[in-house]
Design a protein around this motif. Structure first.
Motif, PDB file in Angstrom:
ATOM      1  N   UNK A 115      33.694  53.250  52.742  1.00 49.11           N
ATOM      2  CA  UNK A 115      33.813  52.662  51.120  1.00 49.11           C
ATOM      3  C   UNK A 115      35.214  52.414  51.034  1.00 49.11           C
ATOM      4  N   UNK A 116      36.002  51.369  50.368  1.00 54.79           N
ATOM      5  CA  UNK A 116      36.948  50.986  50.425  1.00 54.79           C
ATOM      6  C   UNK A 116      37.634  51.529  49.032  1.00 54.79           C
ATOM      7  N   UNK A 117      38.369  52.394  49.310  1.00 53.11           N
ATOM      8  CA  UNK A 117      39.340  52.649  48.338  1.00 53.11           C
ATOM      9  C   UNK A 117      40.126  52.027  47.541  1.00 53.11           C
ATOM     10  N   UNK A 118      40.953  51.191  48.172  1.00 58.07           N
ATOM     11  CA  UNK A 118      41.854  49.913  47.236  1.00 58.07           C
ATOM     12  C   UNK A 118      41.374  48.823  48.441  1.00 58.07           C
ATOM     13  N   UNK A 119      40.282  48.182  47.550  1.00 57.56           N
ATOM     14  CA  UNK A 119      40.511  46.356  47.992  1.00 57.56           C
ATOM     15  C   UNK A 119      39.525  45.856  46.197  1.00 57.56           C
ATOM     16  N   UNK A 120      40.571  44.879  46.114  1.00 57.42           N
ATOM     17  CA  UNK A 120      40.036  44.413  44.428  1.00 57.42           C
ATOM     18  C   UNK A 120      40.610  42.852  44.873  1.00 57.42           C
ATOM     19  N   UNK A 121      39.506  42.206  44.125  1.00 57.65           N
ATOM     20  CA  UNK A 121      39.661  40.635  44.058  1.00 57.65           C
ATOM     21  C   UNK A 121      40.276  40.254  42.284  1.00 57.65           C
ATOM     22  N   UNK A 122      40.599  38.866  41.965  1.00 51.32           N
ATOM     23  CA  UNK A 122      40.364  38.448  41.026  1.00 51.32           C
ATOM     24  C   UNK A 122      39.806  37.995  39.493  1.00 51.32           C
ATOM     25  N   UNK A 123      39.447  38.864  38.937  1.00 47.44           N
ATOM     26  CA  UNK A 123      38.804  38.083  37.419  1.00 47.44           C
ATOM     27  C   UNK A 123      39.618  37.406  36.638  1.00 47.44           C
ATOM     28  N   UNK A 124      38.793  35.832  36.528  1.00 44.42           N
ATOM     29  CA  UNK A 124      39.329  35.072  36.306  1.00 44.42           C
ATOM     30  C   UNK A 124      38.847  35.592  34.357  1.00 44.42           C
ATOM     31  N   UNK A 125      37.653  35.635  34.350  1.00 40.90           N
ATOM     32  CA  UNK A 125      37.283  35.818  32.909  1.00 40.90           C
ATOM     33  C   UNK A 125      37.936  36.893  31.832  1.00 40.90           C
ATOM     34  N   UNK A 126      39.096  37.617  32.655  1.00 40.49           N
ATOM     35  CA  UNK A 126      39.868  38.036  31.498  1.00 40.49           C
ATOM     36  C   UNK A 126      40.538  36.944  31.030  1.00 40.49           C
ATOM     37  N   UNK A 127      40.457  37.829  29.274  1.00 38.68           N
ATOM     38  CA  UNK A 127      41.884  37.026  28.423  1.00 38.68           C
ATOM     39  C   UNK A 127      43.335  37.180  28.503  1.00 38.68           C
ATOM     40  N   UNK A 128      43.936  36.672  28.822  1.00 39.05           N
ATOM     41  CA  UNK A 128      45.337  36.493  29.207  1.00 39.05           C
ATOM     42  C   UNK A 128      45.546  35.658  30.209  1.00 39.05           C
TER      43      UNK A 128
END
Length: 365
Positions: free
Chosen positions: A71-84
């Motif tokens: 289980x990764x505790x730090x592994x992120x992706x960019x979500x382009x649906x966020x406002x701004x």
């Protein structure tokens, strides 16, 4: 935030349910001096603290079946649906590195779940666990920039991430094993809803050891399907390697990786190959490490660039029973002989200085 709280709750519950809970953390200070990009412009240097690895490994038994999870505790992706603008988010696919249940039956072992794929050889396991200071081009290693503010140089075809599927392994003898994997295609979407999820990835791997484990070897071949909405892709991932212990406290890894991607519509093939050797020698609390790589990259049947890279490092373990390891490393990555779309570009060399530590410990003891 709710998703993260759910993940945290699941993790806490898992630590109580699993017999083994291992935490692996590697954190580094990484300094990259300024260098010239392939187009001749200067790339500014950087000075960063980076969380290289943060992962929980969980193991437990259900009867004679084994549950294994990373289980990764730090592994992120960019979500382009966020406002701004895009924001970093943790998804289930990024959180669960692998999660399988395996059941033995005589000399066979059957596995199902999100599996550790048999691609990338010894090196792939090493960089997942923070035990390498140079990642090969075929395994996704990044070099210098092709333009001053442009894209970093990387392989056209890199080894795929872990995928959901099933596997069957057969133990020939205690020193020899083969495994067949059947998984989703290499560009499968996490929701499994799009029309491109129509074929499977298949792979066969062999592991063996000889002379009282003085020589360990593997050979793996994986056929991948990476269909898109407009065209099909046939991918192959070949790996062959030896781990040799010619004398006490010395290990030498020699590996060859060859990844290809053939586009059915255009009948063109891209290819990324890496040949590398790494040596480690333990001298009490000191472990010197040396690694050297030669790699080539081709795009649509045309030469793209070649890479020569090396890393020298020193690992320090003050106490053998201590869970901490400290390290300092110098890495140099030279991309050269640019051709095709990059024809006329200059050789570019990116140097990296790394200082950090790694922790490995069972947090439930």
């Amino acid at each position: 935030m709710k998703k993260l709280l759910v993940m945290a709750a699941v993790t806490v519950a898992a630590t109580n349910a699993f017999a083994g809970v291992k935490l692996v953390v590697r954190s580094d200070y990484v300094n990259t001096p300024a260098y010239d990009a392939a187009n001749g412009s200067e790339v500014a240097g950087t000075s960063l603290f980076q969380p290289n690895v943060a992962r929980l490994y969980l193991t437990g038994m259900v009867g004679d079946a084994t549950i294994d999870a990373g289980l990764n505790l730090r592994s992120f992706v960019a979500d382009t649906t966020f406002p701004g603008g895009a924001q970093k988010v943790m998804t289930v696919d990024k959180f669960v590195e692998h999660l399988t249940i395996s059941k033995p039956m005589d000399n066979f072992t059957f596995t199902a779940g999100k599996m550790w794929m048999n691609v990338g050889g010894f090196e792939r396991r090493a960089f997942y666990d923070g035990d390498t200071y140079l990642t090969s081009l075929a395994n996704g290693g990044v070099g210098g920039r092709t333009a001053g503010a442009g894209t970093d140089s990387e392989g056209a075809v890199v080894t795929p991430e872990n995928m959901s599927g099933v596997a069957a392994a057969y133990t020939i003898t205690p020193d020899h094993k083969v495994e067949f994997q059947l998984a989703n295609q290499t560009n499968s979407d996490s929701e499994l809803l799009t029309s491109v999820n129509k074929r499977h990835t298949m792979g066969l791997a062999y592991w063996g050891s000889f002379a009282d484990k003085m020589v360990q070897t593997y050979l793996s071949y994986t056929l991948g399907a990476a269909d898109t909405t407009t065209t099909g892709h046939e991918q192959t991932f070949l790996g062959a390697g030896f781990r040799i212990a010619p004398m006490e406290n010395l290990t030498v890894d020699l590996e060859y990786l060859a990844n290809t991607d053939k586009e059915n519509a255009g009948d063109t093939k891209s290819e990324t190959t890496s040949t590398f050797v790494e040596a480690r020698y333990k001298m009490g609390m000191w472990v010197p490490v040396v690694k050297y790589e030669m790699a080539t990259n081709k795009v649509a049947d045309n030469d793209n660039f070649k890479r020569d890279a090396f890393a020298v490092a020193l690992e320090v373990v003050p106490k053998a029973e201590d869970a901490f390891r400290y390290h300092v490393a110098y890495t140099s990555i030279k991309d050269k002989d640019f051709a095709g779309a990059l024809a006329g570009s200059e050789d570019t060399t990116k140097n990296i200085i790394t200082v950090g530590f790694k922790y490995v410990g069972d947090i439930v003891k």
